[in-house]
Write an enzyme that holds these catalytic residues in place. Sequence first.
Site, PDB file in Angstrom:
ATOM      1  N   ARG A 237      39.816  41.759  47.617  1.00  0.00           N
ATOM      2  CA  ARG A 237      40.852  42.794  47.562  1.00  0.00           C
ATOM      3  C   ARG A 237      40.168  44.111  47.218  1.00  0.00           C
ATOM      4  O   ARG A 237      39.200  44.140  46.439  1.00  0.00           O
ATOM      5  CB  ARG A 237      41.898  42.476  46.477  1.00  0.00           C
ATOM      6  N   GLU A 266      45.848  50.477  51.671  1.00  0.00           N
ATOM      7  CA  GLU A 266      45.870  49.942  53.037  1.00  0.00           C
ATOM      8  C   GLU A 266      47.197  50.295  53.685  1.00  0.00           C
ATOM      9  O   GLU A 266      48.230  50.186  53.015  1.00  0.00           O
ATOM     10  CB  GLU A 266      45.679  48.427  53.021  1.00  0.00           C
ATOM     11  N   HIS A 285      41.561  44.643  57.263  1.00  0.00           N
ATOM     12  CA  HIS A 285      42.073  43.449  56.573  1.00  0.00           C
ATOM     13  C   HIS A 285      42.298  42.299  57.571  1.00  0.00           C
ATOM     14  O   HIS A 285      43.411  41.790  57.703  1.00  0.00           O
ATOM     15  CB  HIS A 285      43.364  43.779  55.807  1.00  0.00           C
TER      16      HIS A 285
HETATM   17  P1  NAP Z   1      40.042  30.451  45.158  1.00  0.00           P
HETATM   18  O1  NAP Z   1      39.722  29.144  45.784  1.00  0.00           O
HETATM   19  O2  NAP Z   1      41.007  30.515  44.035  1.00  0.00           O
HETATM   20  O3  NAP Z   1      38.644  31.107  44.734  1.00  0.00           O
HETATM   21  C1  NAP Z   1      38.520  32.211  43.929  1.00  0.00           C
HETATM   22  C2  NAP Z   1      37.445  31.912  42.902  1.00  0.00           C
HETATM   23  O4  NAP Z   1      37.219  33.104  42.153  1.00  0.00           O
HETATM   24  C3  NAP Z   1      37.851  30.833  41.940  1.00  0.00           C
HETATM   25  O5  NAP Z   1      37.154  29.670  42.242  1.00  0.00           O
HETATM   26  C4  NAP Z   1      37.483  31.392  40.565  1.00  0.00           C
HETATM   27  O6  NAP Z   1      36.480  30.709  39.893  1.00  0.00           O
HETATM   28  C5  NAP Z   1      36.793  32.699  40.867  1.00  0.00           C
HETATM   29  N1  NAP Z   1      37.131  33.686  39.847  1.00  0.00           N
HETATM   30  C6  NAP Z   1      38.355  34.036  39.384  1.00  0.00           C
HETATM   31  N2  NAP Z   1      38.249  34.997  38.466  1.00  0.00           N
HETATM   32  C7  NAP Z   1      36.919  35.263  38.324  1.00  0.00           C
HETATM   33  C8  NAP Z   1      36.175  36.137  37.532  1.00  0.00           C
HETATM   34  N3  NAP Z   1      36.769  36.949  36.648  1.00  0.00           N
HETATM   35  N4  NAP Z   1      34.834  36.135  37.665  1.00  0.00           N
HETATM   36  C9  NAP Z   1      34.212  35.312  38.531  1.00  0.00           C
HETATM   37  N5  NAP Z   1      34.880  34.439  39.318  1.00  0.00           N
HETATM   38  C10 NAP Z   1      36.217  34.425  39.218  1.00  0.00           C
HETATM   39  O7  NAP Z   1      40.596  31.462  46.268  1.00  0.00           O
HETATM   40  P2  NAP Z   1      40.159  31.611  47.792  1.00  0.00           P
HETATM   41  O8  NAP Z   1      41.085  30.831  48.647  1.00  0.00           O
HETATM   42  O9  NAP Z   1      38.702  31.380  47.904  1.00  0.00           O
HETATM   43  O10 NAP Z   1      40.528  33.167  48.011  1.00  0.00           O
HETATM   44  C11 NAP Z   1      39.907  34.152  47.197  1.00  0.00           C
HETATM   45  C12 NAP Z   1      40.557  35.511  47.405  1.00  0.00           C
HETATM   46  O11 NAP Z   1      40.175  36.011  48.676  1.00  0.00           O
HETATM   47  C13 NAP Z   1      42.091  35.503  47.460  1.00  0.00           C
HETATM   48  O12 NAP Z   1      42.657  35.559  46.176  1.00  0.00           O
HETATM   49  C14 NAP Z   1      42.411  36.739  48.279  1.00  0.00           C
HETATM   50  O13 NAP Z   1      42.605  37.849  47.431  1.00  0.00           O
HETATM   51  C15 NAP Z   1      41.144  36.954  49.098  1.00  0.00           C
HETATM   52  N6  NAP Z   1      41.395  36.733  50.526  1.00  0.00           N
HETATM   53  C16 NAP Z   1      41.261  37.785  51.367  1.00  0.00           C
HETATM   54  C17 NAP Z   1      41.478  37.616  52.715  1.00  0.00           C
HETATM   55  C18 NAP Z   1      41.309  38.756  53.677  1.00  0.00           C
HETATM   56  O14 NAP Z   1      42.065  38.851  54.617  1.00  0.00           O
HETATM   57  N7  NAP Z   1      40.315  39.603  53.497  1.00  0.00           N
HETATM   58  C19 NAP Z   1      41.844  36.350  53.241  1.00  0.00           C
HETATM   59  C20 NAP Z   1      41.960  35.296  52.335  1.00  0.00           C
HETATM   60  C21 NAP Z   1      41.738  35.489  50.979  1.00  0.00           C
HETATM   61  P3  NAP Z   1      36.506  29.352  39.088  1.00  0.00           P
HETATM   62  O15 NAP Z   1      36.801  28.309  40.102  1.00  0.00           O
HETATM   63  O16 NAP Z   1      35.124  29.329  38.577  1.00  0.00           O
HETATM   64  O17 NAP Z   1      37.567  29.466  38.039  1.00  0.00           O
END
Ligand code: NAP
Length: 324
Positions: A237, A266, A285
């Site tokens: 984000r 955005e 995005h």
């Molecule tokens: P996810 O499986 O929840 O992975 C996010 C990881 O970030 C978690 O495993 C968590 O770690 C880690 N985390 C959370 N807070 C943290 C911190 N303060 N410091 C370090 N690590 C931290 O989510 P995902 O499915 O991979 O998606 C991640 C994000 O990508 C979404 O929330 C969304 O905002 C973004 N996204 C963007 C797009 C786009 O169109 N560009 C598309 C999809 C997703 P732990 O497991 O170690 O707790």
Amino acid sequence: MKKRIVLYKRLSDDLMARLREQVEVTWVDTAQADGLARLRDALPGAHGLLGASLRLDASLLDLAPTLEVVASVSVGVDNYDIPELTRRGVMLTNTPDVLTETTADTGFALILATARRVVELANWVRDGHWQANLGPAHFGSDVHGKTLGIIGMGRIGEALARRAAAGFGMRVLYHSQRTKPDVEARYGARQCSLAGLLQQADFVCLTVPLNAATEGLIGARELALMKPEAILVNISRGRVVDEPALIEALRTRRIRAAGLDVFVQEPLSQTSPLLQLDNVVATPHIGSATEETRHAMARCAVDNLLAALAGERPAHLVNEVRGR
Ligand code: NAP
């Protein structure tokens, strides 16, 4: 009597038909000038909401006292006030997993585009500058064999690690809240402090959710730790990065380049300084924006919504609502 839902994202015909079998659907096009007013009109009496990219504040929720579920067509839930939804007994659902691989592909597209200067040089050819063989001024940098630093080793982070280790022979470092022994075993990834990752990585890729702890995670101090030849890729984000600090680091070549899919504001303004920089690749995005994945996300959101309205626990429930 059928329950009523408000839909604020276009769905394919098959999903519309599926929804209409079960619920009464009010469609609101929030992209129209009067979209918000129409949404306000549609909220009273609604039991469900389905869409994405709408900031649902308390004033909107006040208009929907019968609301049971908000089915977001996204994995990120930073647009929602989750404690407020929970307090009101409203379930929030999201669409994880189905977009993981596509978003990781986008991350790699940005890694390759920035390192190999794909967009800049493709435009250079189009503008008629290719008159002789290229010299060092147009060389990019290698991706294979380099070090990828992943900040946020979740679903998308792991999909990036797999591509990096198996496809590009890269060393993988990561910084996450918890150590991931499986990811370490599979891809030889190594957990690092944030500073250690920034100092060592050739590519720093952000895959954390946006929340109070990650907002502004990468600012001037963190950018100053990166190698001058390093590249930042943000597919999480926009607000995870201090954008003015990033613009300064790119302008002064403190870091080599940035591949950005997400921005503080955005759509990105045409006057953004980011668009003046030849070491930036900016995409609108598009993380999950393929036909197949957007359809899978919408189907997942429809499944979540219909399950919730049927009194079942949706597969991707974000908040625990008492009595569900
Ligand atoms: P996810 O499986 O929840 O992975 C996010 C990881 O970030 C978690 O495993 C968590 O770690 C880690 N985390 C959370 N807070 C943290 C911190 N303060 N410091 C370090 N690590 C931290 O989510 P995902 O499915 O991979 O998606 C991640 C994000 O990508 C979404 O929330 C969304 O905002 C973004 N996204 C963007 C797009 C786009 O169109 N560009 C598309 C999809 C997703 P732990 O497991 O170690 O707790």
